[in-house]
Scaffold this active site. Structure first.
Site, PDB file in Angstrom:
ATOM      1  N   GLY A  27       0.833  -1.209   0.000  1.00 38.13           N
ATOM      2  CA  GLY A  27       0.000   0.000   0.000  1.00 38.13           C
ATOM      3  C   GLY A  27       0.860   1.249   0.000  1.00 38.13           C
ATOM      4  CB  VAL A  34      -3.742  -7.139   9.962  1.00 39.49           C
ATOM      5  CG1 VAL A  34      -3.461  -7.881   8.659  1.00 39.49           C
ATOM      6  CG2 VAL A  34      -5.053  -7.636  10.573  1.00 39.49           C
ATOM      7  CB  SER A  91      -3.863  -9.730   0.668  1.00 39.45           C
ATOM      8  OG  SER A  91      -3.133 -10.769   0.016  1.00 39.45           O
ATOM      9  CE1 TYR A  97      -4.260 -12.391  -3.117  1.00 40.39           C
ATOM     10  CE2 TYR A  97      -5.299 -13.366  -5.048  1.00 40.39           C
ATOM     11  CZ  TYR A  97      -5.237 -12.363  -4.102  1.00 40.39           C
ATOM     12  OH  TYR A  97      -6.148 -11.330  -4.147  1.00 40.39           O
ATOM     13  CE  LYS A 129      -6.966 -12.624  -0.754  1.00 37.96           C
ATOM     14  NZ  LYS A 129      -7.399 -11.522   0.128  1.00 37.96           N
ATOM     15  NE  ARG A 189      -3.654  -6.528  -9.688  1.00 34.37           N
ATOM     16  CZ  ARG A 189      -4.338  -7.652  -9.529  1.00 34.37           C
ATOM     17  NH1 ARG A 189      -4.866  -8.266 -10.575  1.00 34.37           N
ATOM     18  NH2 ARG A 189      -4.507  -8.165  -8.347  1.00 34.37           N
TER      19      ARG A 189
HETATM   20  N1  UDP Z   1      -0.528 -10.441 -18.556  1.00 38.35           N
HETATM   21  C1  UDP Z   1       0.119 -10.105 -19.734  1.00 38.35           C
HETATM   22  N2  UDP Z   1       1.131  -9.194 -19.691  1.00 38.35           N
HETATM   23  C2  UDP Z   1       1.542  -8.572 -18.547  1.00 38.35           C
HETATM   24  C3  UDP Z   1       0.862  -8.904 -17.343  1.00 38.35           C
HETATM   25  C4  UDP Z   1      -0.158  -9.836 -17.392  1.00 38.35           C
HETATM   26  O1  UDP Z   1      -0.224 -10.622 -20.794  1.00 38.35           O
HETATM   27  O2  UDP Z   1       2.488  -7.755 -18.599  1.00 38.35           O
HETATM   28  C5  UDP Z   1      -1.613 -11.425 -18.622  1.00 38.35           C
HETATM   29  C6  UDP Z   1      -1.547 -12.493 -17.531  1.00 38.35           C
HETATM   30  O3  UDP Z   1      -0.759 -13.575 -17.963  1.00 38.35           O
HETATM   31  C7  UDP Z   1      -3.003 -12.868 -17.384  1.00 38.35           C
HETATM   32  C8  UDP Z   1      -3.739 -11.581 -17.714  1.00 38.35           C
HETATM   33  O4  UDP Z   1      -2.825 -10.756 -18.407  1.00 38.35           O
HETATM   34  O5  UDP Z   1      -3.372 -13.857 -18.305  1.00 38.35           O
HETATM   35  C9  UDP Z   1      -4.232 -10.834 -16.483  1.00 38.35           C
HETATM   36  O6  UDP Z   1      -3.160 -10.745 -15.601  1.00 38.35           O
HETATM   37  P1  UDP Z   1      -3.157  -9.849 -14.308  1.00 38.35           P
HETATM   38  O7  UDP Z   1      -1.823  -9.985 -13.680  1.00 38.35           O
HETATM   39  O8  UDP Z   1      -3.636  -8.492 -14.650  1.00 38.35           O
HETATM   40  O9  UDP Z   1      -4.281 -10.478 -13.379  1.00 38.35           O
HETATM   41  P2  UDP Z   1      -4.733 -11.968 -13.003  1.00 38.35           P
HETATM   42  O10 UDP Z   1      -6.123 -11.987 -13.477  1.00 38.35           O
HETATM   43  O11 UDP Z   1      -3.890 -12.986 -13.707  1.00 38.35           O
HETATM   44  O12 UDP Z   1      -4.597 -12.019 -11.534  1.00 38.35           O
END
Ligand code: UDP
Length: 311
Positions: free
Chosen positions: A37, A58, A76, A146, A150, A187
């Site tokens: 964060g 926490v 998390s 993860y 969860k 992401r």
């Molecule tokens: N992904 C990608 N390029 C990146 C990061 C992620 O193609 O630089 C793909 C990843 O393999 C997944 C999708 O995008 O299939 C969504 O990934 P993200 O990490 O956003 O979230 P997730 O739903 O997997 O937790």
């Protein structure tokens, strides 16, 4: 005045929850150890008389003086890159952190809502995912830290509910985006924006045919708030059911930013879910909730935010 404890308050979702509860007239205690964060997400709240920040982990014994009405456990690491870098912290906050919050909820007679995730469905064999689906998770794979944290979180929450009568709610959160999302959390959505805005190659993992369904943050927060105030203790999916491929996401971001970036395909991470889409029948019927913000609208607001973070 009702009082709520929000863990992960300096995070993406936690900070939006702080805003929501303050606007609804609550007294808010925001707790965060600032592992992922950022104080920037809550700096606009420092002068709020009904907001208090506790820099605290926490996973250690949690004490809150006086009465407490609600607990929202949102602490998390939450992106695949983050929980791969911090596997033990991820397992601890999902297990020990949840245990501490449940103990506090029991002691105070507070209602507690936990942030679960679509990751409990793993690489799903049922599509779209209904709450009745038990999932397809590899416990010893890289995402297991993860996903299993969860899943344990849901199990112990249900046990406190049935055995100790603690008033609990479980939200299963699907991919969410919007302002305050970290640019560097790895992401797809923020990474693609950053790459497009800097003219770098867009790194699509695998062939980009995998799908996700992206929910704008204000819709998610509204759904979570409704769930908290409902009387439904079983898990509820909250997410936007409009499903797209990762290739489509990359193309949309390139078009939106007017970038010259090219898409390159790099290796698909292990156990990356191939498809994901929430079945939101329960949220609709029990909470009267469905998403209102289109991807075009939500992405435009998010782009404006990233412009302030990416030069
Ligand atoms: N992904 C990608 N390029 C990146 C990061 C992620 O193609 O630089 C793909 C990843 O393999 C997944 C999708 O995008 O299939 C969504 O990934 P993200 O990490 O956003 O979230 P997730 O739903 O997997 O937790």
């Amino acid at each position: 005045m009702k009082k709520v404890l929000i863990t992960g308050a300096a995070g993406f979702l936690g900070s939006h929850l702080c805003d929501k509860f303050l606007s609804e007239g609550f007294k808010v205690i925001g707790m965060d150890n600032l592992l992922t964060g950022s104080l920037e997400n809550i700096e606009h709240l420092v002068s709020e008389k009904n907001f208090e920040f506790q820099h605290y982990d926490v996973t250690k014994f949690v004490h809150v003086p006086g009465e407490l009405d609600y607990i929202m456990h949102f602490a998390s690491p939450a992106s695949p890159i983050d929980y791969l870098k911090m596997p033990i912290q991820t397992l601890k906050v999902g297990s020990l952190g949840t245990l501490n919050c449940l103990g506090l909820a029991k002691d105070k007679g507070a209602r507690m809502l936990i942030a679960s995730t679509s990751e409990v469905y793993g690489d799903p064999l049922v599509h779209p995912q209904t709450e009745e689906y038990w999932g397809n998770v590899n416990p010893v794979g890289p995402r297991g830290v993860y996903d299993e944290a969860k899943r344990f979180m849901e199990a112990i929450t249900m046990a406190y509910h049935t055995f100790h009568g603690v008033d609990t709610r479980i939200v299963r959160i699907f991919n969410t985006y919007g302002p305050r999302m970290r640019v560097d959390d790895g992401r797809a959505l923020p990474t693609f924006f950053a790459q497009a805005m800097k003219g770098e190659d867009i790194t699509v993992f695998g062939d980009g045919s995998q799908t996700r369904s992206f929910c704008y943050v204000s819709d998610l927060i509204d759904g979570i708030y409704r769930l908290l105030l409902s009387d439904y203790a079983q898990p509820v999916n909250i997410g936007n059911p409009v499903e797209i491929t990762i290739n489509q996401l990359a193309e949309e971001i390139i078009a939106m930013t007017g970038s010259n970036s090219k898409v390159i395909n790099v290796e698909l991470p292990q156990d990356d879910p191939k498809i994901r889409q929430p079945d939101i029948t329960k949220a609709k019927s029990i909470l009267g909730w469905e998403p209102k913000v289109s991807r075009a609208e939500g992405m435009a607001i998010t782009y404006e935010y990233f412009k302030t973070k990416i030069n």
